[in-house]
Design an enzyme around this catalytic site. Structure first.
Site, PDB file in Angstrom:
ATOM      1  N   ASP A 365       0.859  -1.175   0.000  1.00 59.54           N
ATOM      2  CA  ASP A 365       0.000   0.000   0.000  1.00 59.54           C
ATOM      3  C   ASP A 365       0.900   1.232   0.000  1.00 59.54           C
ATOM      4  O   ASP A 365       2.076   1.154   0.375  1.00 59.54           O
ATOM      5  CB  ASP A 365      -0.896  -0.009   1.245  1.00 59.54           C
ATOM      6  CG  ASP A 365      -1.904   1.119   1.242  1.00 59.54           C
ATOM      7  OD1 ASP A 365      -2.377   1.474   0.153  1.00 59.54           O
ATOM      8  OD2 ASP A 365      -2.211   1.638   2.323  1.00 59.54           O
ATOM      9  N   THR A 367      -0.131   4.804   1.136  1.00 60.28           N
ATOM     10  CA  THR A 367      -0.332   5.745   2.231  1.00 60.28           C
ATOM     11  C   THR A 367       0.027   5.111   3.560  1.00 60.28           C
ATOM     12  O   THR A 367      -0.531   4.099   3.955  1.00 60.28           O
ATOM     13  CB  THR A 367      -1.791   6.222   2.261  1.00 60.28           C
ATOM     14  OG1 THR A 367      -2.132   6.733   0.981  1.00 60.28           O
ATOM     15  CG2 THR A 367      -1.982   7.291   3.320  1.00 60.28           C
ATOM     16  N   GLU A 494      -4.629  21.550   5.758  1.00 59.86           N
ATOM     17  CA  GLU A 494      -4.532  22.794   6.527  1.00 59.86           C
ATOM     18  C   GLU A 494      -3.349  22.747   7.486  1.00 59.86           C
ATOM     19  O   GLU A 494      -2.663  23.755   7.697  1.00 59.86           O
ATOM     20  CB  GLU A 494      -5.831  23.049   7.284  1.00 59.86           C
ATOM     21  CG  GLU A 494      -7.021  23.348   6.370  1.00 59.86           C
ATOM     22  CD  GLU A 494      -8.197  23.954   7.120  1.00 59.86           C
ATOM     23  OE1 GLU A 494      -8.380  23.586   8.295  1.00 59.86           O
ATOM     24  OE2 GLU A 494      -8.912  24.786   6.538  1.00 59.86           O
ATOM     25  N   ARG A 591      -0.974  17.670  -4.333  1.00 60.49           N
ATOM     26  CA  ARG A 591      -2.314  18.243  -4.389  1.00 60.49           C
ATOM     27  C   ARG A 591      -2.140  19.754  -4.371  1.00 60.49           C
ATOM     28  O   ARG A 591      -1.527  20.302  -3.453  1.00 60.49           O
ATOM     29  CB  ARG A 591      -3.138  17.783  -3.189  1.00 60.49           C
ATOM     30  CG  ARG A 591      -4.563  18.281  -3.230  1.00 60.49           C
ATOM     31  CD  ARG A 591      -5.279  17.999  -1.927  1.00 60.49           C
ATOM     32  NE  ARG A 591      -6.671  18.434  -1.987  1.00 60.49           N
ATOM     33  CZ  ARG A 591      -7.448  18.593  -0.934  1.00 60.49           C
ATOM     34  NH1 ARG A 591      -6.983  18.353   0.267  1.00 60.49           N
ATOM     35  NH2 ARG A 591      -8.703  18.992  -1.070  1.00 60.49           N
ATOM     36  N   LYS A 723      -6.899  -5.807  -5.471  1.00 62.53           N
ATOM     37  CA  LYS A 723      -5.671  -6.275  -4.833  1.00 62.53           C
ATOM     38  C   LYS A 723      -5.629  -7.800  -4.797  1.00 62.53           C
ATOM     39  O   LYS A 723      -4.572  -8.408  -5.029  1.00 62.53           O
ATOM     40  CB  LYS A 723      -5.582  -5.699  -3.411  1.00 62.53           C
ATOM     41  CG  LYS A 723      -5.495  -4.183  -3.387  1.00 62.53           C
ATOM     42  CD  LYS A 723      -5.303  -3.652  -1.982  1.00 62.53           C
ATOM     43  CE  LYS A 723      -5.175  -2.120  -1.996  1.00 62.53           C
ATOM     44  NZ  LYS A 723      -4.878  -1.565  -0.671  1.00 62.53           N
ATOM     45  N   ASP A 742      -2.131  -1.416   5.940  1.00 63.43           N
ATOM     46  CA  ASP A 742      -2.555  -1.034   7.287  1.00 63.43           C
ATOM     47  C   ASP A 742      -4.055  -0.828   7.397  1.00 63.43           C
ATOM     48  O   ASP A 742      -4.589  -0.755   8.490  1.00 63.43           O
ATOM     49  CB  ASP A 742      -1.841   0.251   7.722  1.00 63.43           C
ATOM     50  CG  ASP A 742      -2.079   1.406   6.754  1.00 63.43           C
ATOM     51  OD1 ASP A 742      -2.729   1.178   5.705  1.00 63.43           O
ATOM     52  OD2 ASP A 742      -1.624   2.526   7.038  1.00 63.43           O
ATOM     53  N   ASN A 745      -9.180  -2.061   4.093  1.00 59.91           N
ATOM     54  CA  ASN A 745      -9.266  -2.480   2.694  1.00 59.91           C
ATOM     55  C   ASN A 745      -8.121  -3.393   2.283  1.00 59.91           C
ATOM     56  O   ASN A 745      -8.172  -4.025   1.238  1.00 59.91           O
ATOM     57  CB  ASN A 745      -9.297  -1.243   1.775  1.00 59.91           C
ATOM     58  CG  ASN A 745      -8.037  -0.405   1.902  1.00 59.91           C
ATOM     59  OD1 ASN A 745      -7.478  -0.291   2.981  1.00 59.91           O
ATOM     60  ND2 ASN A 745      -7.585   0.169   0.815  1.00 59.91           N
TER      61      ASN A 745
END
Length: 1093
Positions: A365, A367, A494, A591, A723, A742, A745
């Site tokens: 994965d 992230t 933020e 982003r 996956k 982690d 999913n």
């Protein structure tokens, strides 16, 4: 899903859901209704599986293949009333089972500490009052109240959302919080990540507040469905007994295959890791060999089978079985598990650590695994053609780490020179001295980068970024144990902007302390993708409005760009330049947000304006001035790229399977080295295959996937099924894969992968599905685990070779000993049964333990994963075992022959297998000599097996010492003392009265020690000669790592060249050719393959 929903609740209005569930959106369920529903629905808990029961662990150890064989040998010993030998074998069984049970049971107990479900309580509306109830008591129809920081207790259909955003990273893999709405959706084919009017159980509210009605609880939630699919058993093909569907013969075929599976599983021949299956086959093969040897013993005695013959047959069987193998293997794994635990790796299953040594592919994965799971401002573009870059920041929340540099954009570099990749491929042997910025199409000139300083344009950007922001950044002077110095709260993007402002001491608290006071706020709206605030400034007669949001939305509201004298009108041409800059940032995995502001005419007084909120907001958010763009991204962990490079050198491919946007996934993959920055080094079909969207991959049939020239290295927008399909596709290509993750999913693929590796900070579902848990979440810990798995595998090969070599030598000795028949016609032991057990269990075991503790060789991560079909029993191991065993058995046999026939005229006595007598003196002295000699040969072979190819007298090729033997063997202190003490232990066993003659069936010796010493010297010389032969003729070498056009983890988009050749150096071409001679010779060992990666 609760209730009889004909359509999914995300397609229905909140009122329709209310009606179907029989609840009240304003008052919630009544207490009576709740009690009724709790009788109907199970508790709102995830069944992620508890600890494995102790008796299952015990039975798993008891019905081990080697243990079953030892049970049979024990039973035979008791049948013939050989109580001592039977008792010793029974003790061996107890020791092996105890060690294995203790370790696996301890590992499960360790995991109990990691099993703790989140969200223990929820705020619900019942009987018109808010109540805090345990999470397990939430039922479908409950009205749940959500606020920032809450964990959603169940799947909730929202009907009220005020600036509400949920972090669904653990469920969908999306690193950006998802903005929620209340309106119903129309598209029935939306995936769970796009059903933005539903808040999912176990996700976290990152900002805002809201209310919703519970539509599913427990295992019926989306998280529960994933947990259920993880626990679901997957039947093998062809096991169905449905004759209607598959024909009348199918019940017989299906039943026979199920019986085969059951028997194979019981015997350990069809399920388990490759090493477990190989050792099970070895155990039964040795058992079959033992039976064959017993038949040979009986045949030599013309099938006249008195007790003496049976004992000899049992002794021969014991000689071929490595009784200590299970204990040595288990203890070696225990040591490895202990080492990994100190390295923040919790091994739930001992077999997983062994399996790591054979991993060929890692499906990871993105992230939180490859990346830090936190956002950071990487680049900032200011309209004055300045780009600020944050470098060397290790912790995204710490504004004091790293530096900010700035560079001026060069107009001439806006259209970079195009490269002819075809030409580069055809001339790959040369790499000319091209400036780096030209070679990599950089718009920036790195040599012009300087450390950033404050200026009016940057200050205006920071002011807007800090004030139009709800996040907080706080410095703790005395942080609590385990807590960072810098504490942050709020939404990740933020936080990133606020941390960037703090780098220049321009944070929100600082500006408010200077006199900036907020007078209005227009919260983020997902439909217009922006947020605005209005502040009154110190000593200013007018208010100021600050805005941030999606670039396209902000640009449409801007009339000017820049501040002060550099301010320019917003033209279509300028807008295109800004969008190009946005695309540049986005292609780097960032982003992009736009920051703008405008002065308000006078003080802002529209708090009681009669116009609608939308009209007021439209009037406020107009005629803006663009202050800059911020590129925010989730940075890779600093150790990720070196770890991936190490995987590449070890022949392991890394695949990124993520739920993130394709552009982000591809950019991060390039940054960490999973794919090259220049895909042009590949052919078109390969380049198009290695980066794919999950939607495209899912459309392919299995046959089409198998026909791909290369499986994707990057899969974006992955769903759980994607996956799992990827893992099955790898398995069809004979890959042996590890899956890291982690999130919830990740759980199905973690359970389906050969080795599932979960992150300690991940979900309980993921940890329950995995075999290994990383408590520090670092990708390099995975590589450390693989390195440890390979070290352990190499050491297993060494001690298996050590144990089986001694078994081969003993069998040769005993089988040839059948020819030594006394006056009664019975065969005489050259070595007694208890001497064999002493050697196998005590003499061999401790050096084998020591070999299991050997450090990893320097090239352990420079060779390909081991062949799973061969396992530990490679050609080299098998040939070495026969060569050394034959040498050991021959020397021992010759010693026995010299003493009996060379000195004592063939005097074998009468009944010398049972008891001592004067006639048995030659036999007893010969046995003692053979026992001492065999013990020393086995012990000295342990030092030789520290490296199965290099000489024991020079184990390290780069050691300059003249005689490094002692230093090298003393490096492993356990092994050193095991050999030394084992060699010394021979003397008391030979000389202690009563014990020597009555138990071991040998007696004291004198001049015979010279034979044992001479045989040891000859044995060492023979081993060294065989090793020299293997090295000289390059016999039985390990395969080299397969190389492709690109090595993962490398900084450049292709293989690195040995030399950079400039025009001035062409005249030294001949000398370069000479210096490359060695490299070329080495490279011929590498197998060429069509695989590009």
């Amino acid at each position: 899903m609760a209730g009889q929903f004909e359509r999914h609740p995300f397609l229905l209005t909140a009122q329709d859901v209310e009606k179907i569930l029989g609840t009240d959106l304003e008052r919630g369920l009544t207490s009576t209704k709740v009690a009724q529903l709790q009788e109907i629905y199970p508790p709102n808990e995830l069944d992620v599986g508890g600890a494995i029961p102790w008796y299952k662990i015990f039975l798993k150890q008891l019905f081990n293949a080697m243990i079953l064989v030892l049970f049979l040998a024990t039973a035979l010993s008791f049948i013939v009333s050989d109580w001592v030998e039977g008792g010793v074998l029974l003790a061996v069984i107890v020791l092996n089972v105890t060690i294995g049970f203790y370790q696996e049971y301890g590992a499960e107990k360790k995991m109990d500490a990691l099993r703790a479900l989140s969200a223990p309580s929820a705020m619900v509306l019942r009987d018109g009052r808010t109540q805090i109830v345990p999470n397990a008591e939430v039922v479908p129809g409950d009205i749940v109240i959500l606020k920032m920081g809450d964990t959603v207790p169940a799947d909730v259909r929202l009907f009220e959302a005020m600036n509400l955003a949920a972090d669904e990273q653990s469920l969908t893999g999306e690193s950006i919080p998802v903005e929620k709405i209340t309106e119903h959706l129309e598209n029935e084919e939306l995936g769970i990540g796009d059903r933005i009017n539903v808040a999912y159980g176990t996700t976290t509210i990152r900002k805002g507040r809201g209310r919703g009605v519970v539509i599913a609880t427990g295992m019926q939630t989306e998280v529960g469905k994933i947990a259920a699919s993880t626990a679901k058993k997957h039947h093998k093909a062809g096991r169905s007994m449905n004759y209607k569907k598959y024909g009348k013969r199918q019940p017989i075929i299906g039943l026979s295959r199920r019986i085969y599976d059951f028997v194979g599983k019981f015997l350990g021949l069809t399920e388990g890791t490759p090493l477990q299956i190989k050792l099970a086959k070895l155990a039964y093969m040795l058992f079959g060999s033992a039976l064959l040897l017993a038949v040979i013993v009986f045949a030599v005695n013309e099938f006249h089978v008195p007790k003496e013959v049976v004992i000899y047959a049992i002794s021969t069987g014991i000689a071929i079985i490595p009784e200590s193998l299970v204990a040595v293997l288990t203890i070696t794994m225990v040591v490895a598990v202990t080492v990994m635990r100190k390295a923040n790796v919790v091994v739930r299953d001992l077999s997983a650590l062994e399996a790591l040594g054979g991993v060929t592919n890692i499906c990871s994965d993105k992230t939180g695994t490859l990346t830090q799971g936190a956002m950071i401002v990487r680049k900032v573009w200011i309209p004055s053609k300045t780009i600020y870059t944050v470098k060397d920041s290790k912790h995204p929340s710490d504004p004091t780490e790293g530096v900010v540099t700035f560079s001026e954009l060069d107009d001439k570099s806006q259209e970079p020179e195009k490269r002819d990749f075809d030409q580069e491929r055809s001339a790959a042997v040369l790499k000319f001295d091209v400036p780096d910025e030209k070679l990599h199409n950089s718009k920036l000139k790195p040599q012009n980068e300087k450390e950033a300083t404050m200026n009016p344009e940057l200050e205006a950007f920071l002011l807007s970024a800090a004030l139009c922001n709800l996040a907080t950044v706080r410095h703790e002077k005395e942080p609590q144990d385990g807590q960072p110095k810098w504490q942050v709260t709020g939404e990740p993007t933020e936080i990133a902007l606020q941390v960037f402002a703090h780098r220049f001491q321009k944070g929100k608290k600082v500006k408010e302390a200077e006199g900036w006071k907020q007078v209005a706020e227009f919260p983020f709206d997902s439909s217009i993708k922006r947020m605005s605030v209005i502040y009154d400034g110190p000593n200013m007669e007018h208010s100021t409005m600050f805005t941030k949001g999606a670039v396209e939305r902000i640009l449409d509201l801007c009339s000017t760009v820049g501040t002060g004298s550099a301010q320019e009108p917003m033209t279509d041409e300028y807008k295109e330049r800004i969008l190009e800059q946005m695309d540049t940032f986005a292609s780097q995995g960032q982003r992009v947000l736009a920051i703008a502001s405008r002065p308000w005419e006078g003080k802002y007084q529209e708090k009681t304006s009669p116009e609608s909120d939308d009209a007021l907001r439209a009037r406020v958010e107009s005629n803006l001035t663009l202050l800059g763009l911020a590129g925010i991204y989730d940075p890779p962990r600093k150790e990720t790229t070196p770890a991936i490079a190490e995987c590449s050198s070890a022949g392991i491919k890394v695949h990124m399977l993520t739920g993130d946007h394709p552009a982000t996934a591809e950019a991060i993959a390039k940054e960490v080295g999973i794919i090259p920055r220049n895909l042009g080094i590949f052919s078109h079909d390969v380049a198009s295959a290695i980066v794919q969207k999950a939607s495209d991959f899912d459309k392919l049939s299995n046959a089409e996937i198998d026909a791909l020239p290369e499986l994707p290295l990057v899969l974006a927008r992955c769903a759980p099924d994607t996956k799992t399909r990827m893992i099955e596709a790898l398995r069809r290509r004979s890959a042996y894969m590890a899956m890291t993750g982690d999130g919830v999913n990740d759980a199905p693929s973690l359970s389906r992968a050969d080795v599932g590796i979960a992150m300690g900070s991940g979900s309980d579902v993921a940890k329950s599905a995995a075999k290994i848990v990383l408590t520090d979440d670092k990708f390099n810990s995975i590589v450390a685990a693989i390195r440890e798995g390979r070290r352990m595998f190499d050491n297993i090969q060494k001690f298996i070779l050590h144990l089986l070599t001694s078994n081969v030598g003993e069998v040769i000795l005993l089988i040839c000993g059948l020819g030594f028949q006394d006056q009664s016609g019975f065969s005489v032991f050259p070595i007694s049964p208890l001497e064999i057990l002493w050697i196998n269990m005590l003499t061999s075991s401790f050096p084998a333990f020591g070999l299991g503790r050997e450090q990893a060789s320097r090239d352990v991560m420079r060779k390909p994963p081991h062949d799973r079909r061969r396992g530990v029993f490679t050609n080299q191991i098998l040939v070495d075992m026969l060569v050394y065993g034959l040498l050991m058995g021959t020397l021992s046999l010759m010693t026995f022959v010299i003493i009996i026939y060379g000195v004592n005229d063939g005097q074998l006595g009468i009944d010398c297998n049972r008891a001592w007598s004067e006639e048995c003196v030659p036999v007893f002295r010969a046995r003692a000599t053979v026992f001492a000699e065999l013990t020393w040969l086995i012990l000295i072979s342990a030092w030789e097996f520290k490296d199965i190819r290099r000489s024991m007298f020079r184990l390290k090729p780069d050691d300059d010492s003249k005689f490094p033997l002692f230093k090298d063997v003393y490096e492993n202190k356990f092994l050193f003392w095991a050999v030394v003490l084992g060699a010394i232990s021979v003397f008391p066993v030979v000389y202690i009265p009563v014990v020597n003659r009555n138990v071991f069936k040998h007696t004291s010796i004198s001049w015979e020690w010279s034979l044992a010493v001479a045989a040891t010297i000859i044995f060492v010389a023979g081993m060294e000669l065989w090793k020299l032969t293997k090295r000289h003729f390059r016999l039985l070498e390990d395969a080299a790592v397969v190389r492709g056009a690109f090595s993962q983890g490398s900084e450049e988009g292709g293989r690195k060249f040995h030399h950079t050749i400039s025009f001035s150096s062409l005249k030294s071409w001949r000398s370069i050719g000479k210096t490359h001679t060695v490299d070329t010779r080495v490279s011929t060992r590498e197998r060429k393959d069509s695989s590009p990666v």
